[in-house]
Write a protein that holds these residues in place. Structure first.
Motif, PDB file in Angstrom:
ATOM      1  N   GLY A   1      55.701  53.209  17.828  1.00 19.49           N
ATOM      2  CA  GLY A   1      56.865  53.604  17.054  1.00 19.49           C
ATOM      3  C   GLY A   1      57.714  52.447  16.590  1.00 19.49           C
ATOM      4  O   GLY A   1      58.370  52.512  15.557  1.00 19.49           O
TER       5      GLY A   1
ATOM      6  N   PRO B   1      56.797  53.464   9.951  1.00 18.57           N
ATOM      7  CA  PRO B   1      55.837  54.555   9.786  1.00 18.57           C
ATOM      8  C   PRO B   1      54.931  54.386   8.557  1.00 18.57           C
ATOM      9  O   PRO B   1      53.797  54.827   8.560  1.00 18.57           O
ATOM     10  CB  PRO B   1      56.715  55.797   9.622  1.00 18.57           C
ATOM     11  CG  PRO B   1      58.078  55.401  10.030  1.00 18.57           C
ATOM     12  CD  PRO B   1      58.174  53.927   9.989  1.00 18.57           C
TER      13      PRO B   1
ATOM     14  N   TYR C   1      53.094  53.688  23.362  1.00 26.02           N
ATOM     15  CA  TYR C   1      53.759  54.571  22.399  1.00 26.02           C
ATOM     16  C   TYR C   1      54.995  53.889  21.817  1.00 26.02           C
ATOM     17  O   TYR C   1      55.314  54.073  20.651  1.00 26.02           O
ATOM     18  CB  TYR C   1      54.137  55.904  23.056  1.00 26.02           C
ATOM     19  CG  TYR C   1      54.413  56.982  22.044  1.00 26.02           C
ATOM     20  CD1 TYR C   1      53.368  57.571  21.338  1.00 26.02           C
ATOM     21  CD2 TYR C   1      55.709  57.373  21.755  1.00 26.02           C
ATOM     22  CE1 TYR C   1      53.608  58.529  20.381  1.00 26.02           C
ATOM     23  CE2 TYR C   1      55.961  58.342  20.804  1.00 26.02           C
ATOM     24  CZ  TYR C   1      54.905  58.917  20.119  1.00 26.02           C
ATOM     25  OH  TYR C   1      55.153  59.871  19.159  1.00 26.02           O
TER      26      TYR C   1
END
Lengths: 277, 296
Positions: free
Chosen positions: A231, A236, A227
């Motif tokens: 990120g 994004p 994770y």
């Protein structure tokens, strides 16, 4: 008779068609893990134009996959064993000696199956005990989270073991713990395996606990490390989906191996515990 | 009698409960009880002194900023309701199909149960790609000529919640199925044969025999589904993180948000609401369904 056979084949087709809903997402992630970044961003079921094994190499190098595996393996196995052994000991006493205190204790432990934990105050206690940001702390907390459900499994199972066995042992003058580990615990093998596997999977996949407890990324298990990559290494608006997919495949593989080996124990143990409990 | 008690005490000493009791008490019960206390305090990252402030936190939650905090509560109820019903219906349908002697029953059972073994956060990320505007679902709709149904599934206010519910159902219907299947396999076939001789049709058999016998499975599934639904955190965190706006914000994600913002008192108040909801619903469901169980 022929109608019956036709019906059975029809059912089979319906079931397999439905199973695609479960299988397709896994196939998708596997295909995407082998595609170059630009191609993976289309998220399609097409075969990769070229097999980009680099995604896996990058995941290992940039994403510290091995460190994540190691942390997860330590935390999951230790917490599963601690939780299950403690639960087995307590369940044996609670089932065999049905006095008022033990009935209250059963309710006390069963509350944990239903109630939501409170991570905010848990982190407070953990920091008072100097267990924050420590693997030992995470192990103890993950073990605790598995105790209630494991007790549900054990209490259901122990009820089916005849008491005469206990009394035979007392004639030999054995200590209670000796009796338990020599005679009773081996009989609990099926449910112990179930408990260890469920707690192992729960700890391996337990994202929320690690998110609150472990602040140092060097201590993160496989899922949280993945994770972090999800990120961090990609903004994004332009994630490297090839790399992320490869990393996801790597975090799923150990779990799928445990599942495929132990599915009989996991499924049957879980349903027996749930239905009897 | 005296010797019996003696044997009892040496055989089943309470000290064997201690390891589990100590761990569970320190790391689960004490935090839970403390959380109840802090729900009634002003505790936050900015204040030095923690003091009791009565129902102030709950006033903030329910009155002052009306929808910021009430919405997550209604969202949680909606989420838990729809996931519980859908998981049970799909689970039971598949269990009934698999209960027949069909070839590959065990393989199918393993496939349907597989999502249970996978991390929720991983499932969340995989479904982010499937529900992406250019993702698999929209491509598939295009392929079968239903392109007018295409959506930005997770960023459209109207479809975000149903999408998150669908993924949660995907995750749990297999668990429901195996529990129902275990219940169905425990029914003695002779009941059906006897009823058929008396002229009962399939519907009668289902309502009068199957349903009463699988009531324990219905109870356990309903309780588990509601508890999972109320507690849902990882799946929402990974798919939408509560958005768009607060369309998918649930209590558990709000607890984390307030905790991260340093509003510990408020965070605990929300957690207490969750604790009460979970406990009350589980007790009620257990009461309501256990009355209809068949005992043999």
């Amino acid at each position: 008779m022929r109608r019956k056979k036709g019906f059975s084949i029809l059912l089979q087709i319906v079931c397999w068609a439905f199973s695609l809903i479960v299988l397709v997402p896994f196939v998708l992630i596997l295909l995407n893990s082998l595609k170059p970044s630009a191609e993976a961003a289309f998220f399609s079921m097409s075969l990769p134009s070229e097999f980009k094994w680099d995604n896996y190499v990058n995941a290992f190098v940039k994403g510290h996959v091995l460190r994540g595996y190691y942390n997860s393996l330590v935390m999951s196995s230790a917490s599963a064993i601690i939780g299950v052994v403690f639960a087995a000991l307590a369940s044996f006493i609670i089932v065999r000696s049905t006095n008022f205190t033990n009935k209250v204790l059963y309710g006390y432990f069963f509350f944990g199956v239903v109630a939501t934990g409170n991570m905010v105050t848990t982190t407070m206690i953990m920091s008072k005990l100097h267990l924050m940001n420590s693997i030992t702390g995470a192990i103890l907390l993950l073990a605790t989270q598995g105790i209630s459900f494991a007790m549900l499994l054990f209490t259901g199972f122990i009820k089916g073991i005849p008491r005469e066995l206990d009394e035979a042992a007392v004639m030999d003058g054995a200590k209670a713990e000796t009796l338990f580990f020599r005679i009773i615990f081996p009989l609990l093998k099926p449910v112990t395996v179930t408990g260890i596997m469920l707690n192992f999977l729960g700890a391996w996949n337990g994202f929320e606990t690690q998110l609150y407890i472990l602040t140092d990324s060097k201590k993160w298990g496989a899922i949280l490390s993945m994770y972090g990559v999800y990120g961090e290494f990609s903004s994004p608006w332009s994630k490297d989906w090839g790399l992320i997919s490869a990393y996801i495949v790597l975090t799923i593989i150990p779990v799928l191996i445990v599942y495929l080996i132990g599915q009989k124990y996991i499924i049957e143990g879980m349903t027996a515990g749930a239905v009897k409990g | 009698m005296k010797t019996n008690t003696f044997i009892h005490k040496t055989l089943y000493p309470r000290r064997m409960v201690f390891p589990a009791f100590i761990l569970y008490t320190i790391l689960f019960m004490i935090p839970t009880v403390m959380g109840i206390y802090y729900a009634f305090t002003n505790w936050n990252i900015y204040s030095d002194a923690i003091h009791f402030n009565g129902l102030d936190n709950f006033k903030v939650l329910f009155i002052d900023q009306s929808f910021k905090y009430v919405r997550p509560i209604t969202n949680t109820v909606v989420f838990a309701f729809f996931t519980s019903v859908l998981e049970a219906v799909i689970g039971l349908s598949l269990a009934i199909m698999l209960n027949r002697k069909i070839f590959s029953r065990n393989t199918l059972r393993s496939v349907f149960f597989m999502p249970q073994a996978i991390s929720t956060i991983v499932i969340g990320i995989i479904f982010t790609t499937i529900l992406h505007p250019t993702g698999l679902l929209n491509n598939f709709l295009d392929l079968i000529g239903l392109d007018f149904l295409q959506q930005n599934w997770l960023t459209n206010t109207a479809t975000a919640m149903p999408s998150v519910i669908a993924v949660e159902v995907w995750r749990y219907f297999g668990l429901n199925m195996v529990i129902f299947l275990a219940g169905l396999q425990g029914i003695d076939q002779s009941y059906y044969e006897a009823a058929r001789i008396d002229g009962a049709n399939s519907w009668n058999l289902f309502v009068k025999i199957t349903i009463p016998f699988i009531m324990p499975a219905v109870t356990i599934n309903t309780v588990l589904n509601i508890v999972h639904g109320f507690r849902a955190f990882d799946i929402v965190y990974a798919l939408t993180n509560g958005g768009p706006g607060n369309a998918t914000e649930v209590i558990a994600t709000m607890v984390y948000r307030e905790y991260s913002a340093g509003n510990y008192g408020l965070s605990n108040a929300m957690n207490l609401i969750l604790l009460i909801m979970t406990t009350v619903i589980s007790v009620l469901v257990n009461r309501a369904t256990s009355k209809r169980e068949v005992t043999l």
